[in-house]
Scaffold this motif. Structure first.
Motif, PDB file in Angstrom:
ATOM      1  N   ASP A  52       0.839  -1.212   0.000  1.00 44.96           N
ATOM      2  CA  ASP A  52       0.000   0.000   0.000  1.00 44.96           C
ATOM      3  C   ASP A  52       0.866   1.251   0.000  1.00 44.96           C
ATOM      4  O   ASP A  52       0.555   2.240  -0.671  1.00 44.96           O
ATOM      5  CB  ASP A  52      -0.904   0.054   1.239  1.00 44.96           C
ATOM      6  N   GLN A  53       1.941   1.211   0.769  1.00 41.93           N
ATOM      7  CA  GLN A  53       2.796   2.384   0.889  1.00 41.93           C
ATOM      8  C   GLN A  53       3.538   2.705  -0.402  1.00 41.93           C
ATOM      9  O   GLN A  53       3.965   3.837  -0.607  1.00 41.93           O
ATOM     10  CB  GLN A  53       3.787   2.192   2.033  1.00 41.93           C
ATOM     11  N   GLN A  54       3.666   1.725  -1.275  1.00 43.74           N
ATOM     12  CA  GLN A  54       4.345   1.940  -2.550  1.00 43.74           C
ATOM     13  C   GLN A  54       3.379   2.407  -3.635  1.00 43.74           C
ATOM     14  O   GLN A  54       3.797   2.930  -4.658  1.00 43.74           O
ATOM     15  CB  GLN A  54       5.041   0.656  -2.994  1.00 43.74           C
ATOM     16  N   GLY A  55       2.093   2.193  -3.412  1.00 48.43           N
ATOM     17  CA  GLY A  55       1.093   2.564  -4.406  1.00 48.43           C
ATOM     18  C   GLY A  55       0.509   3.937  -4.149  1.00 48.43           C
ATOM     19  O   GLY A  55       0.964   4.676  -3.281  1.00 48.43           O
ATOM     20  N   THR A  56      -0.527   4.255  -4.906  1.00 47.12           N
ATOM     21  CA  THR A  56      -1.136   5.584  -4.787  1.00 47.12           C
ATOM     22  C   THR A  56      -2.595   5.540  -4.333  1.00 47.12           C
ATOM     23  O   THR A  56      -3.151   6.564  -3.975  1.00 47.12           O
ATOM     24  CB  THR A  56      -1.078   6.312  -6.152  1.00 47.12           C
ATOM     25  N   TRP A  57      -3.219   4.360  -4.356  1.00 48.78           N
ATOM     26  CA  TRP A  57      -4.647   4.303  -4.032  1.00 48.78           C
ATOM     27  C   TRP A  57      -4.912   4.448  -2.542  1.00 48.78           C
ATOM     28  O   TRP A  57      -5.917   5.014  -2.132  1.00 48.78           O
ATOM     29  CB  TRP A  57      -5.290   3.018  -4.564  1.00 48.78           C
ATOM     30  N   SER A  58      -4.019   3.953  -1.698  1.00 54.18           N
ATOM     31  CA  SER A  58      -4.227   3.978  -0.255  1.00 54.18           C
ATOM     32  C   SER A  58      -3.810   5.317   0.327  1.00 54.18           C
ATOM     33  O   SER A  58      -2.755   5.850  -0.017  1.00 54.18           O
ATOM     34  CB  SER A  58      -3.424   2.866   0.427  1.00 54.18           C
ATOM     35  N   LYS A  59      -4.632   5.836   1.192  1.00 54.55           N
ATOM     36  CA  LYS A  59      -4.336   7.087   1.901  1.00 54.55           C
ATOM     37  C   LYS A  59      -4.027   6.790   3.362  1.00 54.55           C
ATOM     38  O   LYS A  59      -4.269   7.601   4.247  1.00 54.55           O
ATOM     39  CB  LYS A  59      -5.509   8.063   1.794  1.00 54.55           C
ATOM     40  N   GLY A  60      -3.524   5.583   3.640  1.00 57.20           N
ATOM     41  CA  GLY A  60      -3.176   5.204   5.003  1.00 57.20           C
ATOM     42  C   GLY A  60      -4.360   4.615   5.742  1.00 57.20           C
ATOM     43  O   GLY A  60      -5.283   4.053   5.144  1.00 57.20           O
ATOM     44  N   SER A  61      -4.348   4.773   7.048  1.00 55.25           N
ATOM     45  CA  SER A  61      -5.354   4.130   7.887  1.00 55.25           C
ATOM     46  C   SER A  61      -6.777   4.581   7.572  1.00 55.25           C
ATOM     47  O   SER A  61      -7.714   3.804   7.700  1.00 55.25           O
ATOM     48  CB  SER A  61      -5.042   4.361   9.366  1.00 55.25           C
ATOM     49  N   ILE A  62      -6.937   5.821   7.131  1.00 54.95           N
ATOM     50  CA  ILE A  62      -8.292   6.327   6.839  1.00 54.95           C
ATOM     51  C   ILE A  62      -8.937   5.532   5.703  1.00 54.95           C
ATOM     52  O   ILE A  62     -10.154   5.345   5.686  1.00 54.95           O
ATOM     53  CB  ILE A  62      -8.273   7.846   6.530  1.00 54.95           C
ATOM     54  N   THR A  63      -8.139   5.030   4.780  1.00 52.96           N
ATOM     55  CA  THR A  63      -8.667   4.210   3.683  1.00 52.96           C
ATOM     56  C   THR A  63      -9.379   2.984   4.245  1.00 52.96           C
ATOM     57  O   THR A  63     -10.490   2.645   3.834  1.00 52.96           O
ATOM     58  CB  THR A  63      -7.523   3.768   2.749  1.00 52.96           C
ATOM     59  N   TYR A  64      -8.725   2.337   5.214  1.00 54.07           N
ATOM     60  CA  TYR A  64      -9.296   1.128   5.807  1.00 54.07           C
ATOM     61  C   TYR A  64     -10.400   1.457   6.805  1.00 54.07           C
ATOM     62  O   TYR A  64     -11.363   0.706   6.938  1.00 54.07           O
ATOM     63  CB  TYR A  64      -8.189   0.280   6.441  1.00 54.07           C
ATOM     64  N   PHE A  65     -10.277   2.573   7.480  1.00 56.22           N
ATOM     65  CA  PHE A  65     -11.338   3.007   8.390  1.00 56.22           C
ATOM     66  C   PHE A  65     -12.641   3.161   7.609  1.00 56.22           C
ATOM     67  O   PHE A  65     -13.687   2.651   8.019  1.00 56.22           O
ATOM     68  CB  PHE A  65     -10.950   4.332   9.059  1.00 56.22           C
ATOM     69  N   ASN A  66     -12.581   3.830   6.490  1.00 62.98           N
ATOM     70  CA  ASN A  66     -13.778   4.026   5.672  1.00 62.98           C
ATOM     71  C   ASN A  66     -14.292   2.712   5.098  1.00 62.98           C
ATOM     72  O   ASN A  66     -15.505   2.491   5.019  1.00 62.98           O
ATOM     73  CB  ASN A  66     -13.491   5.029   4.554  1.00 62.98           C
ATOM     74  N   ALA A  67     -13.391   1.819   4.714  1.00 65.06           N
ATOM     75  CA  ALA A  67     -13.797   0.531   4.159  1.00 65.06           C
ATOM     76  C   ALA A  67     -14.497  -0.354   5.186  1.00 65.06           C
ATOM     77  O   ALA A  67     -15.318  -1.199   4.833  1.00 65.06           O
ATOM     78  CB  ALA A  67     -12.581  -0.197   3.591  1.00 65.06           C
ATOM     79  N   MET A  68     -14.182  -0.132   6.465  1.00 64.10           N
ATOM     80  CA  MET A  68     -14.782  -0.938   7.536  1.00 64.10           C
ATOM     81  C   MET A  68     -16.315  -0.858   7.491  1.00 64.10           C
ATOM     82  O   MET A  68     -16.997  -1.861   7.668  1.00 64.10           O
ATOM     83  CB  MET A  68     -14.270  -0.454   8.897  1.00 64.10           C
ATOM     84  N   PHE A  69     -16.834   0.318   7.229  1.00 66.20           N
ATOM     85  CA  PHE A  69     -18.282   0.491   7.207  1.00 66.20           C
ATOM     86  C   PHE A  69     -18.929  -0.291   6.065  1.00 66.20           C
ATOM     87  O   PHE A  69     -19.990  -0.898   6.244  1.00 66.20           O
ATOM     88  CB  PHE A  69     -18.642   1.985   7.131  1.00 66.20           C
ATOM     89  N   ASP A  70     -18.292  -0.291   4.910  1.00 69.92           N
ATOM     90  CA  ASP A  70     -18.807  -1.066   3.782  1.00 69.92           C
ATOM     91  C   ASP A  70     -18.809  -2.553   4.108  1.00 69.92           C
ATOM     92  O   ASP A  70     -19.774  -3.265   3.813  1.00 69.92           O
ATOM     93  CB  ASP A  70     -17.969  -0.816   2.521  1.00 69.92           C
ATOM     94  N   GLU A  71     -17.729  -3.009   4.716  1.00 77.46           N
ATOM     95  CA  GLU A  71     -17.639  -4.429   5.061  1.00 77.46           C
ATOM     96  C   GLU A  71     -18.690  -4.820   6.101  1.00 77.46           C
ATOM     97  O   GLU A  71     -19.281  -5.906   6.022  1.00 77.46           O
ATOM     98  CB  GLU A  71     -16.239  -4.782   5.554  1.00 77.46           C
ATOM     99  N   LEU A  72     -18.939  -3.962   7.059  1.00 78.92           N
ATOM    100  CA  LEU A  72     -19.963  -4.257   8.076  1.00 78.92           C
ATOM    101  C   LEU A  72     -21.361  -4.332   7.458  1.00 78.92           C
ATOM    102  O   LEU A  72     -22.179  -5.158   7.870  1.00 78.92           O
ATOM    103  CB  LEU A  72     -19.919  -3.222   9.201  1.00 78.92           C
ATOM    104  N   LYS A  73     -21.620  -3.504   6.457  1.00 76.76           N
ATOM    105  CA  LYS A  73     -22.904  -3.583   5.747  1.00 76.76           C
ATOM    106  C   LYS A  73     -23.037  -4.931   5.042  1.00 76.76           C
ATOM    107  O   LYS A  73     -24.120  -5.525   5.024  1.00 76.76           O
ATOM    108  CB  LYS A  73     -23.024  -2.447   4.729  1.00 76.76           C
TER     109      LYS A  73
END
Length: 126
Positions: free
Chosen positions: A18-39
């Motif tokens: 993730d740190q080598q790519g451009t799509w991830s913005k760090g922990s906030i990327t996964y924080f936001n994804a958590m809600f989608d996964e819980l749905k």
């Protein structure tokens, strides 16, 4: 528990990528994804969907572990600190329940203790 270590090693590899790519913005990327996964978990909580539910719960675990690993790299948390805090917190609560104390009593005591810990950390960091 070896499986958890194996999973966390895969998480570490993923976070390095993730740190080598451009799509991830760090922990906030996964924080936001958590809600989608819980749905998605909510959608699979019905009879006859065990395999799908387990798959979605695995996604929640994955996203959570990726998030805390990113947070650790960002200097926000310690993974070991999270694990030790959870063990201490819930062991104290279960021991308290077994001694006849209420969950609420134990929580109130713990909230006071964590405030003391945070104040002490703040003093150390200033």
């Amino acid at each position: 528990m070896n499986e958890m270590k194996d999973l966390f090693n895969i998480v570490k590899q993923k976070v390095e990528r993730d740190q080598q790519g451009t799509w991830s913005k760090g922990s906030i990327t996964y924080f936001n994804a958590m809600f989608d996964e819980l749905k998605e978990v909510k959608e699979e909580i019905k009879p006859g969907r065990q395999c799908y539910l387990e798959d979605e719960l695995g996604d929640v675990l994955w996203v959570y572990l990726c998030m805390i690993r990113h947070m650790e790299i960002e200097g926000k948390v310690s993974v070991d600190g999270i694990i030790h805090a959870a063990i201490n917190k819930y062991k104290e609560r279960m021991d308290g329940l077994n001694e006849g104390k209420s969950w609420e009593q134990i929580k109130m005591k713990q909230k006071k203790e964590i405030l003391k810990q945070q104040n002490k950390l703040n003093e150390t960091n200033n």
